[in-house]
Design a protein around this motif. Sequence first.
Motif, short mmCIF file in Angstrom:
data_model
loop_
_atom_site.label_atom_id
_atom_site.label_comp_id
_atom_site.label_asym_id
_atom_site.label_seq_id
_atom_site.Cartn_x
_atom_site.Cartn_y
_atom_site.Cartn_z
N THR A 150 -24.46 11.46 -0.47
CA THR A 150 -23.51 10.40 -0.84
C THR A 150 -22.14 10.66 -0.23
O THR A 150 -21.49 9.74 0.28
N LEU A 151 -21.69 11.91 -0.26
CA LEU A 151 -20.41 12.25 0.36
C LEU A 151 -20.43 11.98 1.86
O LEU A 151 -19.46 11.44 2.42
N GLU A 152 -21.54 12.33 2.51
CA GLU A 152 -21.66 12.08 3.96
C GLU A 152 -21.65 10.58 4.26
O GLU A 152 -20.97 10.13 5.18
N ASN A 153 -22.39 9.80 3.47
CA ASN A 153 -22.40 8.35 3.65
C ASN A 153 -21.00 7.76 3.44
O ASN A 153 -20.58 6.85 4.15
N THR A 154 -20.29 8.30 2.48
CA THR A 154 -18.93 7.82 2.22
C THR A 154 -18.03 8.10 3.41
O THR A 154 -17.23 7.24 3.81
N ARG A 155 -18.18 9.29 4.01
CA ARG A 155 -17.37 9.61 5.20
C ARG A 155 -17.69 8.66 6.35
O ARG A 155 -16.80 8.18 7.05
N VAL A 156 -18.98 8.40 6.55
CA VAL A 156 -19.38 7.50 7.65
C VAL A 156 -18.83 6.10 7.41
O VAL A 156 -18.27 5.47 8.32
N LEU A 157 -18.99 5.61 6.19
CA LEU A 157 -18.50 4.26 5.88
C LEU A 157 -16.98 4.19 6.01
O LEU A 157 -16.43 3.18 6.47
N LYS A 158 -16.29 5.23 5.60
CA LYS A 158 -14.83 5.25 5.73
C LYS A 158 -14.43 5.20 7.20
O LYS A 158 -13.49 4.49 7.59
N GLY A 159 -15.15 5.95 8.05
CA GLY A 159 -14.87 5.91 9.49
C GLY A 159 -15.09 4.53 10.06
O GLY A 159 -14.29 4.03 10.85
N LYS A 160 -16.19 3.87 9.66
CA LYS A 160 -16.46 2.51 10.14
C LYS A 160 -15.38 1.54 9.65
O LYS A 160 -14.95 0.65 10.40
N LEU A 161 -14.98 1.71 8.41
CA LEU A 161 -13.94 0.85 7.87
C LEU A 161 -12.63 1.04 8.63
O LEU A 161 -11.95 0.05 8.96
N ASP A 162 -12.28 2.28 8.94
CA ASP A 162 -11.06 2.54 9.70
C ASP A 162 -11.12 1.90 11.08
O ASP A 162 -10.16 1.28 11.54
N LYS A 163 -12.27 2.02 11.76
CA LYS A 163 -12.41 1.40 13.08
C LYS A 163 -12.32 -0.12 12.97
O LYS A 163 -11.70 -0.78 13.80
N GLY A 164 -12.96 -0.67 11.94
CA GLY A 164 -12.89 -2.12 11.74
C GLY A 164 -11.46 -2.58 11.49
O GLY A 164 -11.04 -3.64 11.97
N MET A 165 -10.70 -1.79 10.74
CA MET A 165 -9.31 -2.16 10.47
C MET A 165 -8.47 -2.10 11.75
O MET A 165 -7.61 -2.96 11.97
N VAL A 166 -8.74 -1.12 12.62
CA VAL A 166 -8.02 -1.03 13.88
C VAL A 166 -8.32 -2.25 14.74
O VAL A 166 -7.43 -2.86 15.33
N VAL A 167 -9.61 -2.64 14.81
CA VAL A 167 -9.99 -3.81 15.60
C VAL A 167 -9.35 -5.07 15.01
O VAL A 167 -8.83 -5.92 15.75
N ALA A 168 -9.38 -5.20 13.68
CA ALA A 168 -8.79 -6.38 13.05
C ALA A 168 -7.29 -6.44 13.30
O ALA A 168 -6.74 -7.52 13.56
N ASP A 169 -6.62 -5.28 13.25
CA ASP A 169 -5.18 -5.26 13.54
C ASP A 169 -4.90 -5.68 14.98
O ASP A 169 -3.97 -6.44 15.25
N ALA A 170 -5.73 -5.19 15.92
CA ALA A 170 -5.54 -5.54 17.33
C ALA A 170 -5.74 -7.05 17.52
O ALA A 170 -4.96 -7.71 18.23
N ARG A 171 -6.79 -7.60 16.91
CA ARG A 171 -7.04 -9.05 17.05
C ARG A 171 -5.91 -9.86 16.41
O ARG A 171 -5.50 -10.89 16.95
N THR A 172 -5.42 -9.40 15.27
CA THR A 172 -4.32 -10.11 14.62
C THR A 172 -3.08 -10.11 15.50
O THR A 172 -2.41 -11.13 15.65
N LYS A 173 -2.77 -8.96 16.09
CA LYS A 173 -1.61 -8.88 16.99
C LYS A 173 -1.80 -9.80 18.19
O LYS A 173 -0.87 -10.48 18.63
N LYS A 174 -3.04 -9.84 18.72
CA LYS A 174 -3.32 -10.70 19.87
C LYS A 174 -3.12 -12.16 19.49
O LYS A 174 -2.50 -12.93 20.24
N LEU A 175 -3.62 -12.56 18.31
CA LEU A 175 -3.44 -13.94 17.86
C LEU A 175 -1.96 -14.27 17.65
O LEU A 175 -1.51 -15.37 18.00
N GLU A 176 -1.22 -13.33 17.09
CA GLU A 176 0.20 -13.57 16.88
C GLU A 176 0.92 -13.73 18.22
O GLU A 176 1.78 -14.61 18.37
#
Length: 138
Positions: free
Chosen positions: A80-106
């Motif tokens: 469970t701890l390992e899955n949490t780390r993996v999911l957190k990493g995916k969430l962080d990458k998704g947030m970076v991509v979403a921030d980049a797209r938001t900046k591009k749209l702005e």
Amino acid sequence: MAEIGDSLHFIIIGILFLVVLLYSTFVIIRIIRRKLRVRDASREISLLKMDLLSKQAHLENLIEDSVEWTQGDLNDYDDTLENTRVLKGKLDKGMVVADARTKKLELMNETMELFDTMNKIRTYEGKIDRGFEPKRRR
């Protein structure tokens, strides 16, 4: 002279009465202070007893709630701890991509606003240039 002897007798009795009064006042004050100290000490002891009882109850609750972990439980917990780390990493990458797209749209939105403003300026310049053309005489 008899008057002085009677007066001296009253003065000595008055002084003795004053000494007894002051001494009894001093003794009464000491007794009251001791009673206050005893009362405060008993209050503090009561508070310490209540604190000790609450800590003892908390400790008993912890003992009752404690469980023994089996090896399977520990493996599940580690997974469970390992899955949490993996999911957190995916969430962080998704947030970076979403921030980049938001900046591009702005930036695209700001660019469109600048082009609209530039077109308005060109329109106004065109109107101004047409307004100052020399009129042709017939």
